[in-house]
Design an enzyme around this catalytic site. Structure first.
Site, PDB file in Angstrom:
ATOM      1  N   ARG A 131       0.829  -1.227   0.000  1.00  0.00           N
ATOM      2  CA  ARG A 131       0.000   0.000   0.000  1.00  0.00           C
ATOM      3  C   ARG A 131       0.854   1.265   0.000  1.00  0.00           C
ATOM      4  O   ARG A 131       0.438   2.326   0.469  1.00  0.00           O
ATOM      5  CB  ARG A 131      -0.960   0.039   1.191  1.00  0.00           C
ATOM      6  N   LYS A 153       2.054  11.677 -11.231  1.00  0.00           N
ATOM      7  CA  LYS A 153       1.222  10.755 -12.033  1.00  0.00           C
ATOM      8  C   LYS A 153       2.042   9.505 -12.325  1.00  0.00           C
ATOM      9  O   LYS A 153       3.160   9.590 -12.840  1.00  0.00           O
ATOM     10  CB  LYS A 153       0.802  11.403 -13.351  1.00  0.00           C
ATOM     11  N   GLU A 195       7.877  19.591 -24.798  1.00  0.00           N
ATOM     12  CA  GLU A 195       7.305  19.926 -23.480  1.00  0.00           C
ATOM     13  C   GLU A 195       7.936  21.207 -22.932  1.00  0.00           C
ATOM     14  O   GLU A 195       7.285  21.991 -22.252  1.00  0.00           O
ATOM     15  CB  GLU A 195       7.505  18.772 -22.478  1.00  0.00           C
ATOM     16  N   LYS A 237       6.115  23.450 -13.438  1.00  0.00           N
ATOM     17  CA  LYS A 237       5.265  22.275 -13.184  1.00  0.00           C
ATOM     18  C   LYS A 237       4.965  22.171 -11.692  1.00  0.00           C
ATOM     19  O   LYS A 237       3.837  21.861 -11.291  1.00  0.00           O
ATOM     20  CB  LYS A 237       5.905  20.986 -13.713  1.00  0.00           C
ATOM     21  N   GLU A 247      -5.634  17.260 -10.607  1.00  0.00           N
ATOM     22  CA  GLU A 247      -6.198  17.702 -11.882  1.00  0.00           C
ATOM     23  C   GLU A 247      -7.713  17.877 -11.842  1.00  0.00           C
ATOM     24  O   GLU A 247      -8.443  17.313 -12.650  1.00  0.00           O
ATOM     25  CB  GLU A 247      -5.790  16.744 -13.009  1.00  0.00           C
ATOM     26  N   ARG A 251      -4.488  22.153 -13.424  1.00  0.00           N
ATOM     27  CA  ARG A 251      -3.452  21.224 -13.910  1.00  0.00           C
ATOM     28  C   ARG A 251      -3.681  20.847 -15.382  1.00  0.00           C
ATOM     29  O   ARG A 251      -2.753  20.471 -16.078  1.00  0.00           O
ATOM     30  CB  ARG A 251      -3.384  19.974 -13.020  1.00  0.00           C
ATOM     31  N   ASN A 255      -1.838  20.078 -20.452  1.00  0.00           N
ATOM     32  CA  ASN A 255      -2.205  19.277 -21.633  1.00  0.00           C
ATOM     33  C   ASN A 255      -2.297  20.111 -22.903  1.00  0.00           C
ATOM     34  O   ASN A 255      -2.836  19.647 -23.910  1.00  0.00           O
ATOM     35  CB  ASN A 255      -3.554  18.574 -21.387  1.00  0.00           C
ATOM     36  N   HIS A 258      -1.971  18.474 -26.263  1.00  0.00           N
ATOM     37  CA  HIS A 258      -2.070  17.023 -26.060  1.00  0.00           C
ATOM     38  C   HIS A 258      -3.375  16.421 -26.575  1.00  0.00           C
ATOM     39  O   HIS A 258      -3.457  15.216 -26.743  1.00  0.00           O
ATOM     40  CB  HIS A 258      -1.883  16.662 -24.585  1.00  0.00           C
ATOM     41  N   HIS A 262      -2.384  13.268 -28.380  1.00  0.00           N
ATOM     42  CA  HIS A 262      -2.736  11.909 -27.935  1.00  0.00           C
ATOM     43  C   HIS A 262      -3.497  11.161 -29.033  1.00  0.00           C
ATOM     44  O   HIS A 262      -3.281   9.969 -29.259  1.00  0.00           O
ATOM     45  CB  HIS A 262      -3.603  11.954 -26.676  1.00  0.00           C
ATOM     46  N   HIS A 275       6.047  10.898 -28.617  1.00  0.00           N
ATOM     47  CA  HIS A 275       5.111  11.732 -27.858  1.00  0.00           C
ATOM     48  C   HIS A 275       5.353  13.214 -28.163  1.00  0.00           C
ATOM     49  O   HIS A 275       4.421  13.950 -28.470  1.00  0.00           O
ATOM     50  CB  HIS A 275       5.286  11.444 -26.366  1.00  0.00           C
TER      51      HIS A 275
HETATM   52  P1  NAD Z   1      11.249   6.197 -22.415  1.00  0.00           P
HETATM   53  O1  NAD Z   1      11.271   6.111 -20.958  1.00  0.00           O
HETATM   54  O2  NAD Z   1      10.694   5.045 -23.163  1.00  0.00           O
HETATM   55  O3  NAD Z   1      12.740   6.511 -22.937  1.00  0.00           O
HETATM   56  C1  NAD Z   1      12.977   6.698 -24.309  1.00  0.00           C
HETATM   57  C2  NAD Z   1      14.180   5.899 -24.784  1.00  0.00           C
HETATM   58  O4  NAD Z   1      15.368   6.520 -24.340  1.00  0.00           O
HETATM   59  C3  NAD Z   1      14.227   4.462 -24.249  1.00  0.00           C
HETATM   60  O5  NAD Z   1      14.697   3.621 -25.267  1.00  0.00           O
HETATM   61  C4  NAD Z   1      15.261   4.549 -23.124  1.00  0.00           C
HETATM   62  O6  NAD Z   1      15.897   3.323 -22.914  1.00  0.00           O
HETATM   63  C5  NAD Z   1      16.211   5.568 -23.673  1.00  0.00           C
HETATM   64  N1  NAD Z   1      16.953   6.361 -22.689  1.00  0.00           N
HETATM   65  C6  NAD Z   1      16.471   6.914 -21.558  1.00  0.00           C
HETATM   66  N2  NAD Z   1      17.393   7.694 -21.009  1.00  0.00           N
HETATM   67  C7  NAD Z   1      18.510   7.615 -21.774  1.00  0.00           C
HETATM   68  C8  NAD Z   1      19.778   8.223 -21.717  1.00  0.00           C
HETATM   69  N3  NAD Z   1      20.083   9.118 -20.784  1.00  0.00           N
HETATM   70  N4  NAD Z   1      20.692   7.893 -22.665  1.00  0.00           N
HETATM   71  C9  NAD Z   1      20.365   7.019 -23.660  1.00  0.00           C
HETATM   72  N5  NAD Z   1      19.162   6.448 -23.791  1.00  0.00           N
HETATM   73  C10 NAD Z   1      18.229   6.746 -22.850  1.00  0.00           C
HETATM   74  O7  NAD Z   1      10.433   7.485 -22.928  1.00  0.00           O
HETATM   75  P2  NAD Z   1      10.161   8.927 -22.341  1.00  0.00           P
HETATM   76  O8  NAD Z   1       9.916   9.773 -23.519  1.00  0.00           O
HETATM   77  O9  NAD Z   1      11.142   9.359 -21.328  1.00  0.00           O
HETATM   78  O10 NAD Z   1       8.786   8.728 -21.557  1.00  0.00           O
HETATM   79  C11 NAD Z   1       7.602   8.346 -22.207  1.00  0.00           C
HETATM   80  C12 NAD Z   1       6.649   7.792 -21.186  1.00  0.00           C
HETATM   81  O11 NAD Z   1       6.366   8.787 -20.226  1.00  0.00           O
HETATM   82  C13 NAD Z   1       5.317   7.342 -21.749  1.00  0.00           C
HETATM   83  O12 NAD Z   1       4.976   6.100 -21.193  1.00  0.00           O
HETATM   84  C14 NAD Z   1       4.352   8.421 -21.273  1.00  0.00           C
HETATM   85  O13 NAD Z   1       3.046   7.928 -21.102  1.00  0.00           O
HETATM   86  C15 NAD Z   1       4.968   8.810 -19.977  1.00  0.00           C
HETATM   87  N6  NAD Z   1       4.623  10.156 -19.499  1.00  0.00           N
HETATM   88  C16 NAD Z   1       4.228  10.287 -18.207  1.00  0.00           C
HETATM   89  C17 NAD Z   1       3.936  11.541 -17.697  1.00  0.00           C
HETATM   90  C18 NAD Z   1       3.540  11.683 -16.247  1.00  0.00           C
HETATM   91  O14 NAD Z   1       3.174  12.787 -15.837  1.00  0.00           O
HETATM   92  N7  NAD Z   1       3.648  10.639 -15.462  1.00  0.00           N
HETATM   93  C19 NAD Z   1       4.052  12.680 -18.505  1.00  0.00           C
HETATM   94  C20 NAD Z   1       4.470  12.521 -19.820  1.00  0.00           C
HETATM   95  C21 NAD Z   1       4.761  11.252 -20.315  1.00  0.00           C
HETATM   96  N1  GLY Z   2       1.881  15.429 -17.878  1.00  0.00           N
HETATM   97  C1  GLY Z   2       0.730  16.121 -17.424  1.00  0.00           C
HETATM   98  C2  GLY Z   2       0.582  16.156 -15.948  1.00  0.00           C
HETATM   99  O1  GLY Z   2       1.457  15.760 -15.222  1.00  0.00           O
HETATM  100  O2  GLY Z   2      -0.433  16.563 -15.472  1.00  0.00           O
END
Ligand code: NAD
Ligand code: GLY
Length: 379
Positions: A131, A153, A195, A237, A247, A251, A255, A258, A262, A275
């Site tokens: 939990r 998130k 972003e 942020k 949100e 918040r 988006n 987005h 999306h 993305h």
């Molecule tokens: P990712 O985590 O898949 O990383 C992208 C690629 O870069 C991967 O192949 C990874 O192995 C590689 N990588 C990472 N760091 C590296 C580094 N320093 N050097 C070399 N390679 C590296 O993608 P991302 O774009 O970071 O994140 C996308 C994800 O984030 C999605 O799942 C999306 O839904 C999520 N997201 C979440 C939020 C939130 O608020 N929680 C906001 C935006 C996106």
């Molecule tokens: N990525 C949008 C949020 O964190 O609300």
């Protein structure tokens, strides 16, 4: 509750941004080595399940683990495959299993070393194992540094769609080692810039101007310029999240771009469009609607397009390498977005650079006309 606006410099070690959320408050430390930004994040002696992906592990796994040991913690490393398909239930089960094997207790910690994929997955496990155990974010992509690691998130994808199961769960620390940006593939880096530009549009016209004036420094990953820029994005942020953690209102401005973004990701499939690329086209779409609906000056819309071109971001579907995508398909994907109600998308639109309005409804004709504008060949 407003986040602390001041960026505090701690010698050359790190810059600190505070996220003010009462008892869930935490710091984002931005520096250039793991030890400096991870020190004193978790009670010494704690066990830490260090979750990372195969790419990141190969470059930073050992250094990061050594920094955790130096902080008198007991790391247990788990490496998951790189790629969005890992963000699913089977890996949640795997990480529960690994947490059990590592003997994690309520005061133990799960750390996410990687991009948003690892952060969202490990964060969801941290929110639910026993939990809730402590959660440490160690973002290594630009997107994760300025967006996904901040704000709590977490979640995974389900067969029906992206991020459908999740939890709001704040980390105890976000430790940003800027040096990890050096190895980030160009496409991932540029994707994260979408972003960064977004924060300029939704909150800070000065930041937008600095990006315009320093686009070469941005493209070249200039460490000083990017340190300051990433800190500013985190600060924005943090302020937004402190006002509306779950949100229910403001918040939603995060988006901007987005709604179409999306939908495009859904229709073309993840991978064909990153993305950030989808959000970049989505921001042009939102800006065009903003000109019609909120009186955004056409010159400001053009500045947004020019900045994104300079930064290497696509500003039309053609520039994103996507051919004919029917409006009806894209419109349907907009309806099934989590943020739509009864098929009506609520958009974030700009009045001017640095100021946006959320919850905007727009006529079907306008929605379609703006889509035509981002599909134009010369766009
Ligand atoms: P990712 O985590 O898949 O990383 C992208 C690629 O870069 C991967 O192949 C990874 O192995 C590689 N990588 C990472 N760091 C590296 C580094 N320093 N050097 C070399 N390679 C590296 O993608 P991302 O774009 O970071 O994140 C996308 C994800 O984030 C999605 O799942 C999306 O839904 C999520 N997201 C979440 C939020 C939130 O608020 N929680 C906001 C935006 C996106
Ligand atoms: N990525 C949008 C949020 O964190 O609300």
């Amino acid at each position: 509750v407003i986040a602390n606006k001041a960026l505090r410099k701690h010698g050359d070690q790190f810059v600190k941004v505070h996220v003010n959320l009462d008892e869930r408050s935490y710091d984002i430390l931005i520096g250039s080595d793991f030890a400096a930004v991870l020190a004193d994040s978790v009670v010494s002696g704690s066990r830490v399940l260090l979750v990372t992906d195969s790419n990141v592990n190969a470059i930073y796994g050992d250094d990061c683990e050594a920094a955790l040991r130096a902080a008198d913690l007991k790391p247990f490393r788990v490496v998951v495959p790189a790629g969005e398909t890992t963000k699913d239930l089977s890996f949640v089960a795997k990480l529960y299993d690994e947490s059990g094997k590592a003997g994690l207790g309520r005061k133990s910690c799960i750390a996410a070393l990687g991009g948003g994929m690892v952060g969202d997955l490990a964060g969801f496990v941290a929110a639910s194992y026993l939990r809730g155990v402590k959660f440490l974010q160690i973002p290594t992509t630009l997107l994760a540094m300025v967006d996904s690691s901040v704000g709590g998130k977490t979640g995974i994808n389900l067969p029906h769609g992206k991020n459908l199961a999740g939890a709001f769960y704040q980390p105890v620390r976000v430790g940003v080692n800027l040096r990890t940006l050096e190895s980030l593939p160009e496409r991932e880096y540029i994707s994260g810039l979408a972003e960064v530009v977004k924060y300029g549009v939704i909150w800070d016209a000065e930041l937008f101007g600095r990006l315009e004036a320093n686009s070469d420094a941005v493209r070249n990953r200039d460490p000083d310029f990017m340190a300051e820029t990433i800190a500013r994005c985190c600060e924005i942020k943090a302020q937004v999240v402190a006002m509306d953690e779950r949100e229910s209102g403001v918040r939603a401005i995060l988006n901007f771009g987005h709604t179409l973004g999306h939908a495009l990701e859904n229709v073309v499939g993840y991978g064909a469009l990153s993305h950030g690329e989808a959000v970049a086209v989505g921001m042009v779409y939102a800006a065009r609607l903003s000109v019609e609906e909120r009186g955004l000056d056409t010159k400001e819309c053009d500045r947004l397009i020019e900045l994104m071109i300079k930064l290497g971001l696509p500003v039309s579907l053609e520039r994103a390498g996507i051919d004919d995508l029917s409006w009806s398909e894209v419109r349907m994907a907009m309806s099934s977005d989590k943020k739509s109600q009864d098929s009506v998308p609520f958009l974030v639109l700009a009045r001017e650079l640095g100021s946006v309005v959320f919850g905007c409804e727009v006529s079907e004709e306008q929605l379609e006309a703006a889509y035509r504008a981002v599909t134009l060949k010369e766009g």
